[in-house]
Scaffold this active site. Structure first.
Site, PDB file in Angstrom:
ATOM      1  N   ARG A  19       5.065  10.996  -2.342  1.00 45.02           N
ATOM      2  CA  ARG A  19       4.817  10.713  -0.931  1.00 45.02           C
ATOM      3  C   ARG A  19       6.092  10.907  -0.103  1.00 45.02           C
ATOM      4  O   ARG A  19       7.103  10.237  -0.351  1.00 45.02           O
ATOM      5  CB  ARG A  19       4.371   9.244  -0.848  1.00 45.02           C
ATOM      6  CG  ARG A  19       4.285   8.688   0.517  1.00 45.02           C
ATOM      7  CD  ARG A  19       4.180   7.165   0.459  1.00 45.02           C
ATOM      8  NE  ARG A  19       3.939   6.661   1.784  1.00 45.02           N
ATOM      9  CZ  ARG A  19       4.214   5.424   2.161  1.00 45.02           C
ATOM     10  NH1 ARG A  19       4.693   4.548   1.310  1.00 45.02           N
ATOM     11  NH2 ARG A  19       3.978   5.040   3.398  1.00 45.02           N
ATOM     12  N   TYR A  24      11.266   8.827   1.330  1.00 44.72           N
ATOM     13  CA  TYR A  24      11.253   7.737   0.343  1.00 44.72           C
ATOM     14  C   TYR A  24      11.940   8.087  -0.977  1.00 44.72           C
ATOM     15  O   TYR A  24      12.040   7.236  -1.854  1.00 44.72           O
ATOM     16  CB  TYR A  24       9.808   7.298   0.083  1.00 44.72           C
ATOM     17  CG  TYR A  24       9.131   6.728   1.308  1.00 44.72           C
ATOM     18  CD1 TYR A  24       9.629   5.598   1.937  1.00 44.72           C
ATOM     19  CD2 TYR A  24       7.990   7.333   1.855  1.00 44.72           C
ATOM     20  CE1 TYR A  24       9.026   5.075   3.068  1.00 44.72           C
ATOM     21  CE2 TYR A  24       7.371   6.816   2.980  1.00 44.72           C
ATOM     22  CZ  TYR A  24       7.891   5.689   3.584  1.00 44.72           C
ATOM     23  OH  TYR A  24       7.292   5.166   4.707  1.00 44.72           O
ATOM     24  N   HIS A  61      12.719  -2.584   2.091  1.00 46.32           N
ATOM     25  CA  HIS A  61      12.167  -1.281   2.485  1.00 46.32           C
ATOM     26  C   HIS A  61      13.055  -0.172   1.960  1.00 46.32           C
ATOM     27  O   HIS A  61      14.290  -0.266   2.044  1.00 46.32           O
ATOM     28  CB  HIS A  61      12.066  -1.154   4.013  1.00 46.32           C
ATOM     29  CG  HIS A  61      11.153  -2.168   4.613  1.00 46.32           C
ATOM     30  ND1 HIS A  61       9.796  -2.117   4.477  1.00 46.32           N
ATOM     31  CD2 HIS A  61      11.424  -3.304   5.298  1.00 46.32           C
ATOM     32  CE1 HIS A  61       9.252  -3.158   5.072  1.00 46.32           C
ATOM     33  NE2 HIS A  61      10.222  -3.908   5.572  1.00 46.32           N
ATOM     34  N   ALA A  92       3.076  -0.789   4.845  1.00 50.13           N
ATOM     35  CA  ALA A  92       2.568  -0.888   6.220  1.00 50.13           C
ATOM     36  C   ALA A  92       2.092  -2.294   6.569  1.00 50.13           C
ATOM     37  O   ALA A  92       2.080  -2.674   7.754  1.00 50.13           O
ATOM     38  CB  ALA A  92       1.437   0.121   6.408  1.00 50.13           C
ATOM     39  N   ARG A 108      13.027   4.295  12.681  1.00 50.05           N
ATOM     40  CA  ARG A 108      11.756   5.028  12.679  1.00 50.05           C
ATOM     41  C   ARG A 108      10.912   4.635  13.904  1.00 50.05           C
ATOM     42  O   ARG A 108      11.449   4.127  14.879  1.00 50.05           O
ATOM     43  CB  ARG A 108      11.038   4.775  11.343  1.00 50.05           C
ATOM     44  CG  ARG A 108      11.885   5.242  10.148  1.00 50.05           C
ATOM     45  CD  ARG A 108      11.171   5.027   8.833  1.00 50.05           C
ATOM     46  NE  ARG A 108       9.943   5.800   8.748  1.00 50.05           N
ATOM     47  CZ  ARG A 108       9.020   5.640   7.798  1.00 50.05           C
ATOM     48  NH1 ARG A 108       9.199   4.724   6.846  1.00 50.05           N
ATOM     49  NH2 ARG A 108       7.938   6.374   7.784  1.00 50.05           N
ATOM     50  N   PRO A 131       0.795  -1.220   0.000  1.00 49.01           N
ATOM     51  CA  PRO A 131       0.000   0.000   0.000  1.00 49.01           C
ATOM     52  C   PRO A 131       0.834   1.279   0.000  1.00 49.01           C
ATOM     53  O   PRO A 131       1.884   1.356   0.637  1.00 49.01           O
ATOM     54  CB  PRO A 131      -0.809  -0.101   1.307  1.00 49.01           C
ATOM     55  CG  PRO A 131      -0.046  -1.051   2.156  1.00 49.01           C
ATOM     56  CD  PRO A 131       0.598  -2.021   1.203  1.00 49.01           C
ATOM     57  N   ASN A 132       0.326   2.237  -0.738  1.00 48.23           N
ATOM     58  CA  ASN A 132       0.876   3.605  -0.818  1.00 48.23           C
ATOM     59  C   ASN A 132       2.169   3.704  -1.620  1.00 48.23           C
ATOM     60  O   ASN A 132       2.656   4.807  -1.857  1.00 48.23           O
ATOM     61  CB  ASN A 132       1.071   4.213   0.587  1.00 48.23           C
ATOM     62  CG  ASN A 132      -0.238   4.323   1.329  1.00 48.23           C
ATOM     63  OD1 ASN A 132      -1.190   4.901   0.806  1.00 48.23           O
ATOM     64  ND2 ASN A 132      -0.328   3.742   2.513  1.00 48.23           N
ATOM     65  N   GLU A 139      12.688  -9.401   1.984  1.00 45.88           N
ATOM     66  CA  GLU A 139      11.913  -8.240   2.468  1.00 45.88           C
ATOM     67  C   GLU A 139      12.686  -6.970   2.122  1.00 45.88           C
ATOM     68  O   GLU A 139      13.886  -6.881   2.380  1.00 45.88           O
ATOM     69  CB  GLU A 139      11.714  -8.353   3.983  1.00 45.88           C
ATOM     70  CG  GLU A 139      10.964  -7.164   4.571  1.00 45.88           C
ATOM     71  CD  GLU A 139      10.683  -7.307   6.064  1.00 45.88           C
ATOM     72  OE1 GLU A 139      10.651  -8.445   6.582  1.00 45.88           O
ATOM     73  OE2 GLU A 139      10.486  -6.260   6.705  1.00 45.88           O
ATOM     74  N   ASN A 188       8.093  -5.567  -0.822  1.00 46.69           N
ATOM     75  CA  ASN A 188       7.977  -4.387   0.032  1.00 46.69           C
ATOM     76  C   ASN A 188       6.488  -4.272   0.350  1.00 46.69           C
ATOM     77  O   ASN A 188       5.711  -3.734  -0.437  1.00 46.69           O
ATOM     78  CB  ASN A 188       8.476  -3.121  -0.642  1.00 46.69           C
ATOM     79  CG  ASN A 188       8.404  -1.928   0.317  1.00 46.69           C
ATOM     80  OD1 ASN A 188       7.850  -2.039   1.411  1.00 46.69           O
ATOM     81  ND2 ASN A 188       8.958  -0.806  -0.095  1.00 46.69           N
TER      82      ASN A 188
HETATM   83  C1  DQA Z   1       8.191   1.050   3.836  1.00 42.76           C
HETATM   84  C2  DQA Z   1       8.272   1.202   5.351  1.00 42.76           C
HETATM   85  C3  DQA Z   1       6.913   0.968   5.984  1.00 42.76           C
HETATM   86  O1  DQA Z   1       7.004   1.112   7.398  1.00 42.76           O
HETATM   87  C4  DQA Z   1       5.919   1.974   5.461  1.00 42.76           C
HETATM   88  O2  DQA Z   1       4.637   1.726   6.001  1.00 42.76           O
HETATM   89  C5  DQA Z   1       5.863   2.018   3.967  1.00 42.76           C
HETATM   90  C6  DQA Z   1       7.132   1.969   3.231  1.00 42.76           C
HETATM   91  C7  DQA Z   1       9.531   1.405   3.139  1.00 42.76           C
HETATM   92  O3  DQA Z   1       9.699   1.002   1.988  1.00 42.76           O
HETATM   93  O4  DQA Z   1      10.376   2.076   3.743  1.00 42.76           O
HETATM   94  O5  DQA Z   1       4.818   2.165   3.366  1.00 42.76           O
HETATM   95  O6  DQA Z   1       7.889  -0.291   3.532  1.00 42.76           O
END
Ligand code: DQA
Length: 157
Positions: A17, A22, A99, A76, A106, A9-10, A97, A73
């Site tokens: 964003r 990011y 990020h 959240a 964080r 998501p997002n 995994e 990735n």
């Molecule tokens: C994320 C880190 C997550 O905590 C966050 O909710 C994201 C992006 C990252 O790529 O740093 O949406 O996965």
């Protein structure tokens, strides 16, 4: 070799964003860079993004048989989704995994991952390079599994 990339998501908002967190690359830029690196490494890369937990679970289930491994990735959902964890374990495909940000630097709720203990590894904190490093590492891992002794050399200079 075929690698599935799963963006949660997002991540469709990348570039707009929280760019200080990011970076300025868009999701399209990330996917293009992955395809280009995949070509260099001899791996086909196919990406998918969804904001929906169920859609991500469906995608993992539906594509697992056609890929050798996943880069994930989960955004959240990393910190909340037992369902995505169960899907990734259930399909028995190795995954890394990923990020963009260093989640451990964080908020405390980002320090826990439902995926990390079942991933072959974790790359976080390098922006778009997190995905590229993870792709190199996953391809090397898969090649080693196939008995290719030179696997891994692509990550060294
Ligand atoms: C994320 C880190 C997550 O905590 C966050 O909710 C994201 C992006 C990252 O790529 O740093 O949406 O996965």
């Amino acid at each position: 070799m075929k690698i599935g990339v799963v963006h949660g998501p997002n991540l469709n908002l990348l570039g707009k964003r929280e760019p200080e967190m990011y970076g300025s690359a868009t999701l399209g830029n990330v996917d293009e860079a992955l395809v280009a690196l995949g070509r260099e490494l001899g791996a086909q890369v196919v990406s998918f993004q969804s904001n929906g937990e169920g859609a991500l679970v469906d995608h993992v289930q539906q594509t697992a048989a056609s890929v050798d491994g996943f880069l994930v990735n989960a955004g959240a959902y990393t910190h909340t989704s037992v369902a995505l964890r169960d899907a990734l374990i259930g399909v028995q495909r190795p995954f890394v995994e990923v990020h963009l940000s260093n989640v451990f630097a964080r908020e405390p709720f980002r320090h826990h991952s439902y995926l990390g203990d079942r991933a072959i590894g974790l790359v976080a904190g390098f922006g778009i390079d997190s995905y590229l490093l993870a792709l190199r590492a996953l391809v090397s891992h898969l090649r080693r599994g196939r008995g290719d002794e030179s696997a891994g050399s692509s990550i060294q200079s």
